[in-house]
Design an enzyme around this catalytic site. Structure first.
Site, short mmCIF file in Angstrom:
data_model
loop_
_atom_site.label_atom_id
_atom_site.label_comp_id
_atom_site.label_asym_id
_atom_site.label_seq_id
_atom_site.Cartn_x
_atom_site.Cartn_y
_atom_site.Cartn_z
N TRP A 102 38.13 63.20 4.57
CA TRP A 102 39.09 62.25 4.00
C TRP A 102 40.42 62.93 3.74
O TRP A 102 41.48 62.32 3.94
CB TRP A 102 38.53 61.56 2.77
CG TRP A 102 37.44 60.61 3.15
CD1 TRP A 102 36.12 60.70 2.84
CD2 TRP A 102 37.57 59.44 3.99
NE1 TRP A 102 35.42 59.66 3.42
CE2 TRP A 102 36.27 58.87 4.13
CE3 TRP A 102 38.64 58.82 4.63
CZ2 TRP A 102 36.04 57.72 4.88
CZ3 TRP A 102 38.40 57.67 5.38
CH2 TRP A 102 37.13 57.13 5.50
N ASP A 172 42.86 60.87 -4.28
CA ASP A 172 42.05 59.83 -3.65
C ASP A 172 40.67 59.86 -4.31
O ASP A 172 39.83 60.67 -3.97
CB ASP A 172 41.93 60.10 -2.15
CG ASP A 172 40.97 59.15 -1.45
OD1 ASP A 172 40.40 58.26 -2.13
OD2 ASP A 172 40.77 59.30 -0.23
N LYS A 196 32.97 51.84 -3.18
CA LYS A 196 32.00 52.87 -3.55
C LYS A 196 31.56 52.68 -5.00
O LYS A 196 30.39 52.53 -5.27
CB LYS A 196 32.59 54.27 -3.36
CG LYS A 196 32.53 54.83 -1.94
CD LYS A 196 33.55 54.29 -1.01
CE LYS A 196 33.45 54.79 0.40
NZ LYS A 196 34.69 55.31 0.95
C1 LIG Z 1 35.66 55.50 1.86
C2 LIG Z 1 36.79 56.43 1.61
C3 LIG Z 1 38.07 56.21 2.14
C4 LIG Z 1 38.38 55.05 3.06
O1 LIG Z 1 38.48 53.89 2.33
P1 LIG Z 1 38.92 52.51 3.01
O2 LIG Z 1 38.87 51.61 1.83
O3 LIG Z 1 37.91 52.20 4.07
O4 LIG Z 1 40.28 52.67 3.57
C5 LIG Z 1 39.07 57.10 1.82
N1 LIG Z 1 38.84 58.15 1.03
C6 LIG Z 1 37.62 58.40 0.51
C7 LIG Z 1 37.43 59.60 -0.38
C8 LIG Z 1 36.56 57.55 0.78
O5 LIG Z 1 35.35 57.79 0.25
#
Ligand SMILES: *Cc1c(COP(=O)(O)O)cnc(C)c1O
Length: 360
Positions: A102, A172, A196
């Site tokens: 990521w 993030d 998540k």
């Molecule tokens: C799942 C995830 C993403 C992507 O998220 P989207 O909502 O599909 O754009 C980005 N960063 C992390 C750490 C993730 O777990």
């Protein structure tokens, strides 16, 4: 009937109590005669839902009035672009910490807008650890420092917030937000796709320090402008109303559990159970540096990868779903977010021990 447990990395399990409440309110929300899905986002019913969700979220994380809380769309992936568009503020460069899949995506997107200085990387370890603090080459002239506190795919998690001096820190937190208490005042921006640990896919929650919004790159679309969203109460266009409502139910559920300090104890305990089962066996192994193992996403391998398929099949038959590791890593991954009950982790550990006894 076997109890089913869903270990999916995302979209992921939601609290059963939340789903039952949403079911009970599905056709008629609080006597309004409407489903939340059918309401005007500007009507008094939805406005009350939206305001309560924001208030509960602020309460859970202790977010001060110095921050906007935005309920957006576009996923964490849109934030990979929105962060540089809003935070560069005339500076040509930003620092990024590379700890896995990521981080890499965030870096690739930021390179469209600025010079990215990868200030530290754990790539040489195969992304199984966090780069040592004394190896970080932070630049005081950077517009911000971006990192990924929990790498959902690699299962690597920071257990402390890195210091970046006066340079705003951006995180993030898609797969770790709300898993424990957090000192939001240490951050410039925190963002998370909801699917998540917050609610359904389609909602993205962003926390922005107010002084960092309002000076976007030339040509930034208004939908990518934090200030424009803040000025409109996240209603620049039609927001993801049902996701916002479900997130609000999750926030209420978290408060009923005792808030984030209580969740941290539960999450710490669930992770400890699973890692103890992995470490206590020669049949299972964790690739991740013990100091940086994630509480939320637990990758593990079997001593003989030829047994992976049988493991997954038998786990599925035992009601333990979606344990297949990410295609880039292989093996298994158990995602044990807030909504995964301790009973689910116990069931997984029991299954792992039985599988090892019969097949190991
Ligand atoms: C799942 C995830 C993403 C992507 O998220 P989207 O909502 O599909 O754009 C980005 N960063 C992390 C750490 C993730 O777990």
């Amino acid at each position: 009937m076997t109890e089913l447990y869903n270990f999916s990395a995302g979209p992921a399990v939601l609290p059963a109590e939340v789903l039952r409440r949403a079911r009970d309110e599905l056709l008629d929300w609080h006597g309004s005669g409407m489903s939340v899905m059918e309401m005007s986002h500007r009507g008094k019913e939805f406005v009350s839902i939206a305001e309560q969700a924001e208030a509960d979220f602020r309460e859970l994380l202790g977010i001060s009035a110095e921050y906007h809380v935005l309920f957006l769309q576009g996923g964490a992936t849109s934030q990979f672009a929105m962060v540089p568009m809003n935070l560069l503020r005339g500076k040509p460069q930003a620092d990024y910490i590379n700890t896995g899949a990521w981080s890499k995506k965030a870096i690739a997107e930021a390179r469209r807008y600025c010079t990215v200085n990868v200030a530290a990387t754990s790539e040489a370890s195969g992304f199984t650890t966090v780069p040592a603090a004394d190896s970080w080459q932070l630049d005081a002239a950077a517009a911000y420092v971006h990192y990924t506190p929990n790498e959902t795919i690699g299962g690597v998690e920071f257990h402390a917030i890195p210091g970046t001096g006066a340079v705003p820190l951006v995180a993030d937190m898609s797969s770790t937000i709300l898993s424990r208490p957090l000192d939001v005042s240490r951050f410039g921006v925190i963002y998370a796709g909801a699917q998540k640990n917050i609610g359904p896919a389609g909602l993205t929650v962003v926390i922005v320090r107010k002084d960092l919004a309002g000076a976007t790159l030339d040509g930034t679309p208004s939908m990518y402008d934090y200030q424009a969203h803040a000025d409109s109460g996240s209603m620049l266009n039609t927001p993801p109303t049902y996701g916002w409502y479900l997130a609000g139910l999750v926030f209420q559920w978290l408060r009923e559990q005792g808030g984030l300090a209580a969740m941290a104890e539960i999450n710490r305990g669930k992770a400890a159970l699973l890692y103890a089962a992995i470490d206590g066996s020669d049949f299972y192994a964790s690739p991740v540096d013990p100091a940086y193992r994630s509480w939320m996403n637990v990758p593990f391998t079997l001593a003989d990868a030829a047994l992976d398929k049988d493991f997954l099949e038998q786990a599925g038959a035992a009601g333990l779903l979606n344990l297949k590791g990410h295609r880039s890593v292989g093996g298994m991954r158990a995602s044990i977010y807030n909504a995964m009950p301790v009973a689910g982790v116990n069931a997984l550990v029991g299954f792992m021990q039985e599988f090892e006894r019969t097949r190991g």
